[in-house]
Every structure is written in structure tokens, then in C-alpha cells.
Design a protein around this motif. Sequence first.
Motif, mmCIF file in Angstrom:
data_model
loop_
_atom_site.group_PDB
_atom_site.id
_atom_site.type_symbol
_atom_site.label_atom_id
_atom_site.label_comp_id
_atom_site.label_asym_id
_atom_site.label_seq_id
_atom_site.Cartn_x
_atom_site.Cartn_y
_atom_site.Cartn_z
ATOM 1 N N VAL A 1 -20.280 71.655 3.234
ATOM 2 C CA VAL A 1 -20.499 70.261 3.894
ATOM 3 C C VAL A 1 -19.991 70.761 5.332
ATOM 4 O O VAL A 1 -18.977 71.413 5.699
ATOM 5 N N GLU A 2 -20.953 70.353 6.323
ATOM 6 C CA GLU A 2 -20.722 70.631 7.849
ATOM 7 C C GLU A 2 -20.564 69.116 8.603
ATOM 8 O O GLU A 2 -21.693 68.540 8.437
ATOM 9 N N VAL A 3 -19.745 68.762 9.012
ATOM 10 C CA VAL A 3 -19.506 67.446 9.644
ATOM 11 C C VAL A 3 -18.710 67.634 11.163
ATOM 12 O O VAL A 3 -18.175 68.425 11.204
ATOM 13 N N PRO A 4 -18.989 66.775 12.002
ATOM 14 C CA PRO A 4 -18.144 66.672 13.140
ATOM 15 C C PRO A 4 -16.749 66.431 12.927
ATOM 16 O O PRO A 4 -16.581 65.712 12.116
ATOM 17 N N PRO A 5 -16.139 66.870 13.837
ATOM 18 C CA PRO A 5 -14.689 66.655 14.012
ATOM 19 C C PRO A 5 -14.535 65.169 13.813
ATOM 20 O O PRO A 5 -14.949 64.195 14.629
ATOM 21 N N GLY A 6 -13.442 64.828 12.973
ATOM 22 C CA GLY A 6 -12.820 63.364 12.975
ATOM 23 C C GLY A 6 -13.487 62.512 11.991
ATOM 24 O O GLY A 6 -13.213 61.355 11.933
ATOM 25 N N THR A 7 -14.501 63.263 11.190
ATOM 26 C CA THR A 7 -15.247 62.616 9.984
ATOM 27 C C THR A 7 -14.240 62.359 8.796
ATOM 28 O O THR A 7 -13.601 63.284 8.547
ATOM 29 N N ARG A 8 -14.223 61.218 8.224
ATOM 30 C CA ARG A 8 -13.544 61.100 7.122
ATOM 31 C C ARG A 8 -14.013 61.634 5.886
ATOM 32 O O ARG A 8 -15.305 61.762 5.663
ATOM 33 N N VAL A 9 -13.036 62.079 4.863
ATOM 34 C CA VAL A 9 -13.662 62.829 3.746
ATOM 35 C C VAL A 9 -14.339 62.145 2.981
ATOM 36 O O VAL A 9 -15.551 62.590 2.474
ATOM 37 N N ILE A 10 -14.360 60.705 2.997
ATOM 38 C CA ILE A 10 -15.354 59.709 2.280
ATOM 39 C C ILE A 10 -16.550 59.998 2.749
ATOM 40 O O ILE A 10 -17.656 59.875 1.940
#
Lengths: 818, 157
Positions: free
Chosen positions: A11-20
Amino acid sequence: MIKLIIDNLRVEVPPGTRVIDAAEQAGIMIPRFCYHPALGAVGACRVCAVQVLEGSCRGIRMSCMIEAEEGMVISTTDEEAVAFRRQVIEWLMANHPHDCPVCDEGGQCLLQDMTVSGGHGRRRLPVKKRTHIDQHLGPLVVHEMNRCIQCYRCVRFYREYAGYTDLGVMGSAGRVYFGRRSDGVLESPFAGNLIDVCPTGVFTDRPSRFKGRYWDFERTPSVCIHCSLGCRVTVNTRYREVVRVEAAHDPQVNGWFICDRGRYGFPYASSPQRPRSARIDGRKSGVDEALDEAARRLSGIAQRHGSGSVALAASGRVCLETLGALTRFGSEKGWRGPFFRAGPRTAEALQSASKNLEEKISISLKDIEKSDFILLVGCDPVNEAPMLALSVRQARRRGAVVALADARSVQLPLDARRLALRPSQLTAALMRFAGKAVADGGAALSDRARGFLQACRDSRVDPAVDEQIDHLGLAARESRRPVVVCGTSAVAPDTPAAAANVARLLAAEGRKAGFFPVLPGANALALGLAGRTADHGAALREALEKGDVRALVVVETNLSELGFSADDPLLENLEALVVCDCLDSAAGRAARVFIPTQTVFEAGGTFVSAEARVREARPAFRGGTPVAQVSGGGHPPRTFSPDIPGADPLPAWQVLAALAREGTRVSADTLRKALPAPLCGAAPGKRLALPASAPDAFQPPEDPATAADGGLEVVVCEHIFGSEPLSRRAACLQELESAPRLGLHPGDAAALQLSAGQRVAVDCGRGVIEGEIEIVNEMARGVLLVPRLRGIDWHAAADGPLVVAVADIRSVKPNGES
Amino acid sequence: MLPENLKKELQDRIAAVDHPRELVVDVLFALQAHYGFVTDEAVEEAAGLLGMTPMEVDEVATFYTFVYRRPVGKYVIHVCDSVICWLEGGRSLQEYLSQKLSIAPGETTADGLFTLLPVCCIGYCDRAPAMLINKKVYGPLTPETIDQLLDELREAH
Ligand code: SF4
Ligand code: SF4
Ligand code: FES
Ligand code: FES
């Protein structure tokens, strides 16, 4: 971007994204009760537990409380995590009644889903369940506290997000109680959202109670048409009736929520009073016959008196297709209009607001949440565009400065700086504000912008308030994302243009500045763009008086909005009054030919919101009288017929096509294309292609001077409940309407020797407005507030802030004598 | 209505701190001392003094066991209802108290003398089973010491 692994998926997400949220992006829905994207994470319910296999915090963690990290490895299916979640659900069920069959949340309940999916079925706890006493919270929301699982979503929404204070959480430990201090109507006009946010059945919808389960309903994506914001909603229908409206998520506009006007405004559509058959001269008839007859009469009148003797009247509640039909058939036939708004002042205000919306300064409700300085000019968010108030509040929560310049004592769920100004002072005040808000001489500005800046710097309002305005201007100097929000009813006609110019000026300086108009009606922007300023109610009145107009076709419009009273004698002069509407109205009853139209729930339709967003409502059901009304509340009738009872109404655009003798088979698309640019290019879901720059940008107002002293400026005030023509028919909202009173500043009341409770009659030229006086502390001096509520003949002042002389106000006895 | 001198005293205390709401518990105790318990009116008065909403004050008032939101008797018995006291037979003592006073937990005797409120650990586990009467601690308790205590209090009255 941060890369992590969740359940063996990259999974790739922007910094600050919550795991949920990261998991949700990957299609893994981790259970949650307390977490809500709009309300944030509090880690209260413990049901979102996951196993962190790699990362800075290994072990069982709450996925709503931890942020995704590079290289993190998460398992949601880990045995320990699954057992933990199962245990949490068992705890939460310890006090929860096992009576889903009698709970209205059943079928649409997060707790039910989690309990079933978590595998909890058998109660092991031998003690009694704790119980609570429920409260009566008013006509909209039912309270059943025993169902609570202490996720705190309700208070977080009600208090933190929406800013109302009468709901809270009391007690501690096993006794926590979510409710009011005592029984009573919830004060927030956003209370209906409790039903959506509460993951269990503590808060459920009262009007639709026990009318069906989630799976019984047809759910249709739609748009709210009870104000100009165009919030997205889901319409639930069953048995030919709208049962419930819920908020639908729209990240740019309403987010996750809607207001109670939008949620509960729909009952007009299934009202037993709703006209469902056509009438010719008071006699019921088939729709085809009535259409024929109306078309025959109209063409007869056009032949005798010229095509211009037929006029059209419309309002902000017609959809784009109907507006297209009005424009196309009107011009093909040479009919006049459509006439809209009450007179020159309100017409100009609407058009200057609409035509000044240009690409660079147009913003969304979401942008307002991110702004750092908000100036509200002549607009009352809670009452005129409710969800705007919540957007402004989110900005305030993030530290934005909010200021109000208004004649009314505008109430907001946040603290704002106030400038109490008469409508006639608003334009000058705005300009003076801008003169101070721009720091330098404006060297980087274009000549026109500099000219406007100079006019701003020369602008004066009143020595008593100039200093306050200057302070505000100085406070805005540092802002990077200033926004000017401007209404169109309690302002001078040139105020919206000035508001747009101020935003342009701030934008020209290199800031991300925005202009947001608040308009009268769901499709008012389109009306402002498509209509002619000269075609207003006062002009129609004049044409009627002169006999230039002999036939009037009123399309989904309340004539009070055009400044006519219900029994206006001028309407009797008409040779033909043709009314096409889905509402039962005085004009409809007086019509020579009446043709019932479909509501937005049956016909669907496209609307352009105040932020120029094209909003589509899909047809939610085929129409017809609700089954409950046909069956008398019992079992649906067992007789069969090929047609649907009460399904005569047609979409208004088809009615217009038939009146123009074009046949009813016109396509909605073609009608939209008949509109002028940019409306003809309206594509649902997109924003209108706005002009890069409005033609008269930076045009200083002709005479920004304030009106002469003496007399009172009459301001018609919209209320969230009781003003808007469709929602004011909802019985549950009628219980929440305020008492209709005429508002006066204490100073003016003293000068006029009037006191609270006294009855007065105010001669507005076109009619007399009578009502009881209320003393309003925070309002402007020199203003009379007239509520747009039942019991007050406000139409006489419908054309914006007109001035009445003191001599025109006299006190009357309750029975009407002087 | 609060007497002027009490109101003034509270206002002065509130004026001396940076964040008035930090005094909410103190104000509630002062009002409780004055009214005997925290009345609805007292909640509103506290809110007014502290610049809070009545709801916010009520959230605090209902949270704490030692803030009484309902009328209480002259002697408020907080009998410990936690694990160490249970081990030492606290449960049966609680039942004994109930029976002796003829009231259920949470109730007040008809003569208005005693209110019985089970609470969680009062921090006197060393004297388990323990209880507080008007903030004074008693323990380790037996049916006999309870009898004696209640008699003394009745007489003192
Ligand atoms: S009432 Fe509903 S939203 Fe509020 S805490 Fe209980 S379960 Fe959560
Ligand atoms: S704010 Fe306006 S558009 Fe949104 S739900 Fe309320 S009435 Fe409807
Ligand atoms: S959703 Fe994470 S603790 Fe409730
Ligand atoms: S458990 Fe009773 S005093 Fe601690």
C-alpha cells in the motif's frame, strides 16, 4: 509517499495517513465505531485493533491511532488481533439490548455488522444489563440510550464539529449517558446528522420510524434543493413515497453531513394536499386536455394581443431542464420573461452575484474550511445556506478569523466579529475593508485593479464604524486565503459585485482569495446567468397594470417571491393564468388552467449550486399517490390496473414543451443545450466552465454612498425552518419554526416609542406588513427585520431592503384597528 | 440564588486564575456545601461564574462520585465497592448496611439522615473493608463496628 504492507498487500499512502485509512484504500475495511473521517480519531472503542508486525510500535495497536510508516507491516487477520476485536465486541454487547427486530437501526447498523462478523453470539456475562431512561429530543430524532456503545461520535459531531452546546456526555464508567441535561428539542439545526453518525440505534429518525428496513428502500443518489448549496443526499423511497433522506458523502461540498432542512424538507412530495390532477376553470381534467386547452388559450391571446402578451414566471426551484425549456420556448414563441425575483434590487443583486463568479475567485465549501479569514457580508449562513455555517466553523476551529457585516443579529455556532450595518452601508464597508486589507500601494496591480483600490481607500461608511472596519481590514492583511461570502437578500444591489471585486483585488495581490455567493434557491445561479435583470416582479406588475401582459404562465414558483400577494387583484386582470407546480398554492387554486408537475424525486433534474457545481438528481421513483394514501394505511390495494394512481404530473419541462405545442417528447439534454453559455455546457458532477474574468471586473460601484438618514430599511429575513417554499410544508419542521416577529434595534424602538410585543402596521407602499415587535440587541440601527415566515405578509417587502419612512409605521391593536 | 458574599468569594477566586474552568470542581463543591447538593440551578450558576455552558458543567458534576446531583442525607456513606474490600467481605457489609438502614444503594433513609453510595476504591485498602462517612474513613469494618457507628451518629444528631 509512504510504502507499507497490510495483509500482504503493498500500500502506498501520503505521509500522515492513518493505518485504518491506508487499509481502506487497499480495500480492507478495518472495523470501527469511534473513528469517523470528519470527526477524527479518539481511540475510544478499541474495535479497530490490528497487529503491527514491523514498525516503531509492534504489537496490538488501534489502527485509527497510528500513522502509516515506511516499511510497516500490519496484519488485520492475525489471531491475536481477531481475538482482541471479538472480545471488544463482546464487551460492547454486554449492556446492549438484543432486540434488533424492534430497533429502527436494524439492517443499517454498524454494531449489528460487527457483532455478526466478529462471531459473537452467546452472552457469557451473568449480570443484569444496565439501563437508561431515554429523553424526548423533539420532532426529528428519537433517543434510545440503552443501545449506546460509548463511541462518542455524537458529542464529537454535535459539540466539536457543529458547535452546539445542548448535547453532552454525563456520568462516568458504566453510567455514561449521551443526551441533554433534560428532555427538550435539540437546539442544533444539524441534529439529524446524529442519526447518520451514531453507529447504533441510539439516535434514529423520528418521521420515518418503523416505515421500513434499509433493504426495503430504493436508494437513489440525489441533491438537496432546499438552498443554493446543493448538498449531496441519498433519497430512500418505498411504496411511492419518499421515506427518508440521508446525507451522502461529497468531499468538495457537504462532506459527510447535511442540515435538517435538507434532511426533513421532503414531505411536500407526498403531501395529501399535493395537487395530482389538472384543472380547467376549476374543473378536474386530464393533463393532456389541460395542456391542450392552455396552449389554445395562450396562442389565442398571443394572436389577439401579440406574443409578448404572454409572460413566464420562474424561481430558483426550477431545474436546469425547465429553465432551458423556459428559455427556448419563450424565445421561440416570443413570450416575455422568465420573470424572477421581486424587483430591480433583488434582481440586480442576484445577477451581479452570478455574473461575477469567475474562475480565479470561485471556491467550494471545502475551500472555505481551509481559509484563514472569512468575511460574511449580508448573509446569514445558518438560515440561508445552513451547511455553509459548518464550513465556516471548521475554518474557525483551525484558527481563521471570522467577521460578519450584517443588518441582522446573525447567530453562528462560532465566535465571530460583528459589524452591525444597514444593507445600504455594506458596499462602502466592504470597500473600505479592502482598502485596509491591501498593504502596499498596489504596484503589482493592473490599472483597473488600482483604480478599484483607490476607490476603496476613498470609501467612507460612518465615523462610528469606520474604525472597526479598519481594524478588520488590518487583521486581514496577513491572511493567505481570505474569503468573502456575500448574500443577495439583505444587501444593496451592488454589494455582491463589490464583494467579488474585493476578492479579485486580494487575489490580484497574489493571495488565494475567494468569493462565495449565497443565492435564493437551488438553481438561482443558473437563473441569474440565464435571465435578464429587467425581468423582475416589479416589471411584471407594471406590464400587468398597463395591460401589456394578458397571460401568465407560472412555473414552479411562489408568486410571493415575485412580490405578489396570494390574492393580488392584478392577477384577476389576466385573461389566462396558467400555473404548473407540484405544490398546492394560492396561485394554483386561482389558476384558470392548472397543470400538476413532478417533484425532483420523480422527474430528477440538474441544478447549478452557488459554487457553480452542476448537481444531478436522479429520478427516485416513478411517481403516483403514495400507496399508504391509496390504501388508507392498510395493505396495498389488491386490484390491478395498468396505470399508477395519481401519476398524472409531468416534469415541468415537458409541460412547457406541450404549452409551446412542441409535444412532450423533448429530451432533457437538448433543453439544457438551449441555455446560454456557460450553462449549455453543464455536465453533471463537474463545475460550470466559468469565465476567466467577468466583463465588469473592478468596476467601482456608481455611488458607494450610504442611503440618506431617516426611515428604516426593511430587510426580509429567511429562516432555516418556515421560509423555503418546499420544506416549510414539512409538519416536523413546522414545530421548529420561530414565532414571526418584526425586529427592531432597542434604540430605534425607543425613538419610535415602541416596545416588545406591541403590534405595528408598516406601510411598504405595495402592501402593509403587520406584526408584533421584538427588540433585537445585536442588529443594526435604522433597520426593520421582517421574517419570511407564515403569519407575516412579507411579500410587500420582497424586493430587498426598501426604505420605509417613520410615518409609515403605526401601532395597531391586535384586532387590526389603529 | 447564591448569597452575595459566596458569589463574590467565588468570583474573586476565579479572577485569580488564568483559566477559570480549572476551578470547576472547587466551585461545584462550594455550591454543594451551600445548597446541600448540586441543584440544577447550581449547575447554571457555576456555568455563569466560570464562563462555561451548563452542559459542560453538568458533564463534570455527573462524572464525580463526590459531587451530588441529587439530594443526600445528613451523613453520606461511601462504602467501598472494589476488589480489596471484596476480598475482605465488603460485599456482605454493604448488604448489611442496606438492611440496617432499610435502603437500597443510592437511597436516603426516610428520616433524611443517611445516604448509601457504593464507590470504587477509596484508597484505604489497608483498612479494608472500608467506608467514608462525610469524608471521614472507617475500617476495617465489622457488623458490630457499623452498628456502633450508626448509633453514635444517630445520637449525635
Ligand atoms: S449515542 Fe451513538 S454516537 Fe453517541 S456514543 Fe453512543 S453509540 Fe456512539
Ligand atoms: S445546506 Fe442547503 S443544500 Fe445543504 S442540506 Fe441544507 S438546505 Fe440542503
Ligand atoms: S475506531 Fe479505533 S478505537 Fe474506535
Ligand atoms: S478496595 Fe476498598 S479501599 Fe481500596
